[in-house]
Enzyme design. Structure first.
Site, mmCIF file in Angstrom:
data_model
loop_
_atom_site.group_PDB
_atom_site.id
_atom_site.type_symbol
_atom_site.label_atom_id
_atom_site.label_comp_id
_atom_site.label_asym_id
_atom_site.label_seq_id
_atom_site.Cartn_x
_atom_site.Cartn_y
_atom_site.Cartn_z
ATOM 1 N N GLY A 160 -61.865 -68.757 -25.780
ATOM 2 C CA GLY A 160 -60.551 -69.406 -25.865
ATOM 3 C C GLY A 160 -60.361 -70.050 -27.240
ATOM 4 O O GLY A 160 -59.314 -69.880 -27.882
ATOM 5 N N HIS A 161 -61.385 -70.769 -27.709
ATOM 6 C CA HIS A 161 -61.298 -71.361 -29.048
ATOM 7 C C HIS A 161 -61.182 -70.266 -30.115
ATOM 8 O O HIS A 161 -60.424 -70.401 -31.075
ATOM 9 C CB HIS A 161 -62.559 -72.189 -29.357
ATOM 10 C CG HIS A 161 -62.748 -73.387 -28.489
ATOM 11 N ND1 HIS A 161 -63.769 -73.480 -27.577
ATOM 12 C CD2 HIS A 161 -62.052 -74.544 -28.394
ATOM 13 C CE1 HIS A 161 -63.709 -74.659 -26.959
ATOM 14 N NE2 HIS A 161 -62.668 -75.317 -27.434
ATOM 15 N N GLN A 199 -61.576 -90.637 -26.534
ATOM 16 C CA GLN A 199 -60.720 -90.037 -25.496
ATOM 17 C C GLN A 199 -61.435 -89.897 -24.159
ATOM 18 O O GLN A 199 -60.870 -89.359 -23.211
ATOM 19 C CB GLN A 199 -60.165 -88.689 -25.969
ATOM 20 C CG GLN A 199 -61.183 -87.562 -26.061
ATOM 21 C CD GLN A 199 -60.567 -86.327 -26.693
ATOM 22 O OE1 GLN A 199 -60.359 -86.268 -27.897
ATOM 23 N NE2 GLN A 199 -60.250 -85.330 -25.885
ATOM 24 N N GLU A 203 -53.049 -73.842 -24.254
ATOM 25 C CA GLU A 203 -52.166 -74.283 -23.162
ATOM 26 C C GLU A 203 -52.914 -74.693 -21.901
ATOM 27 O O GLU A 203 -52.296 -75.160 -20.954
ATOM 28 C CB GLU A 203 -51.148 -73.187 -22.824
ATOM 29 C CG GLU A 203 -50.021 -73.112 -23.828
ATOM 30 C CD GLU A 203 -48.909 -72.173 -23.406
ATOM 31 O OE1 GLU A 203 -49.166 -71.282 -22.563
ATOM 32 O OE2 GLU A 203 -47.796 -72.330 -23.927
ATOM 33 N N LYS A 204 -54.235 -74.513 -21.872
ATOM 34 C CA LYS A 204 -54.960 -75.017 -20.692
ATOM 35 C C LYS A 204 -54.705 -76.522 -20.577
ATOM 36 O O LYS A 204 -54.488 -77.046 -19.494
ATOM 37 C CB LYS A 204 -56.462 -74.740 -20.787
ATOM 38 C CG LYS A 204 -57.195 -75.217 -19.530
ATOM 39 C CD LYS A 204 -58.646 -74.841 -19.533
ATOM 40 C CE LYS A 204 -59.446 -75.674 -20.497
ATOM 41 N NZ LYS A 204 -59.472 -77.123 -20.134
ATOM 42 N N MET A 251 -63.561 -79.811 -29.710
ATOM 43 C CA MET A 251 -64.696 -80.703 -29.454
ATOM 44 C C MET A 251 -65.972 -79.861 -29.362
ATOM 45 O O MET A 251 -66.934 -80.247 -28.710
ATOM 46 C CB MET A 251 -64.475 -81.505 -28.176
ATOM 47 C CG MET A 251 -63.286 -82.461 -28.324
ATOM 48 S SD MET A 251 -63.403 -83.939 -27.315
ATOM 49 C CE MET A 251 -63.383 -83.241 -25.692
ATOM 50 N N HIS A 284 -65.877 -71.378 -27.061
ATOM 51 C CA HIS A 284 -65.876 -70.170 -26.242
ATOM 52 C C HIS A 284 -64.754 -69.268 -26.748
ATOM 53 O O HIS A 284 -64.064 -69.599 -27.733
ATOM 54 C CB HIS A 284 -65.708 -70.527 -24.764
ATOM 55 C CG HIS A 284 -64.576 -71.460 -24.487
ATOM 56 N ND1 HIS A 284 -63.260 -71.103 -24.655
ATOM 57 C CD2 HIS A 284 -64.555 -72.766 -24.097
ATOM 58 C CE1 HIS A 284 -62.477 -72.114 -24.353
ATOM 59 N NE2 HIS A 284 -63.229 -73.151 -24.015
HETATM 60 O O1 PAF Z 1 -58.542 -80.328 -26.531
HETATM 61 C C1 PAF Z 1 -59.548 -80.809 -27.090
HETATM 62 O O2 PAF Z 1 -60.590 -80.175 -27.216
HETATM 63 C C2 PAF Z 1 -59.472 -82.233 -27.623
HETATM 64 O O3 PAF Z 1 -58.739 -83.053 -26.788
HETATM 65 C C3 PAF Z 1 -58.975 -82.307 -29.086
HETATM 66 C C4 PAF Z 1 -57.529 -81.868 -29.194
HETATM 67 C C5 PAF Z 1 -59.840 -81.447 -29.975
HETATM 68 C C6 PAF Z 1 -59.062 -83.747 -29.587
HETATM 69 O O4 PAF Z 1 -60.377 -84.226 -29.538
#
Ligand code: PAF
Length: 280
Positions: A36-37, A61, A148-149, A30, A34
């Site tokens: 982590g990504h 969501q 896994e967070k 989303m 950072h």
């Molecule tokens: O973990 C996230 O950042 C979101 O829930 C995801 C998996 C990208 C779905 O929008």
């Protein structure tokens, strides 16, 4: 790096790569990227020929309007990080592109989605299933990478994959932490200085619970973690639950926490909702 904003453009780019024999890795995000990504992207880069990262704040969501409005959006900085990490395609669509019509699908996610985050955030996991299933249907990746967070989220996505019959590997990747132990999260930028100092206590107490659990039951360990967090400054535990790490279901409260169990916590820290977990 190719920045693509349309579903048709993404389909074309992926089809071209697959026509050349490339394996495809997808990292759904989303944004507000950072380290982590970046660790997910690095893993995808190592394991796949062609890496797609989606950068989309998925409105379906969010069960809380204010959370959606205040969710950090940092597209330019995200693009720099993705480019540097060697991403092939950054998919950055508008809400209208992803949801030309409201998505009314309701997924039968079952018990895995009914506890913890599922109980606290009604509709949240259905929204995650909506966006992730759309991305999987468009990209048809060989592998998709999740941190896994969001431990329960991975279990829910595995259930959605089973329901929808997607053929791909879900790769779960370890939590990345700041040097003081705070789990990296896009929400951390919303912590003020006082709460940023307090927040690492969450991971510290979770780690302390490993020793505590050697001589105490699940129920006692849950009370120890929630109680210790709540007595630390302005931290407030929403839940701390020790569950089966595959099914996410509560375990026998009188048992000793052990391998195959994970403790999941959500804590309000100065109005910012933080999550973390620990494996026993
Ligand atoms: O973990 C996230 O950042 C979101 O829930 C995801 C998996 C990208 C779905 O929008």
């Amino acid at each position: 790096m190719n920045v693509i904003r349309t579903v048709s453009g993404l389909r074309r780019a992926v089809a071209d790569a697959k026509a050349k024999g490339a394996t495809v890795g997808l990292v759904p995000t989303m944004g507000a990227l950072h380290a982590g990504h970046v660790s997910l992207i690095d893993r995808a880069r190592k394991e796949c020929d062609f890496v797609v990262v989606s950068d989309f704040v998925n409105p379906t969501q969010f069960n809380n309007k204010e959370d959606l409005v205040t969710y950090p959006r940092t597209e330019a900085a995200d693009c720099e990080k993705m480019e540097k990490a060697g991403v092939d395609v950054a998919f950055i669509p508008s809400v209208e592109e992803i949801y030309p019509e409201p998505d009314t699908r309701v997924f039968d996610l079952g018990p895995v989605a009914e506890v913890m985050e599922g109980a606290m955030r009604p509709g949240h996991f259905n929204g995650v299933a909506q966006i992730v299933s759309k991305l999987f249907a468009i990209v048809e990746p060989d592998k998709a990478y999740f941190g896994e967070k969001d431990f329960q989220q991975i279990a829910v996505i595995r259930r959605m994959v089973e329901l929808e019959g997607f053929k791909l590997e879900i790769v779960d990747c370890p939590i990345l932490r700041e040097p003081d132990g705070l789990a990296m999260s896009s929400r951390n930028v919303r912590l003020d200085a006082v709460h940023r100092e307090l927040a690492p206590a969450i991971n510290r107490i979770l780690r302390e619970s490993i020793d505590f659990a050697l001589t105490h039951s699940v129920e006692e360990t849950e009370r120890f973690v929630a109680g210790t967090i709540n007595s630390t400054g302005d931290l407030e535990t929403e839940y701390y639950q020790i569950v089966d790490s595959l099914t996410m279901q509560p375990v026998d409260p009188s048992a000793r926490p052990c391998k195959g169990m994970v403790g999941c916590v959500t804590v309000y820290c100065g109005g910012v909702r933080l999550i973390d977990n620990i494996k026993y």
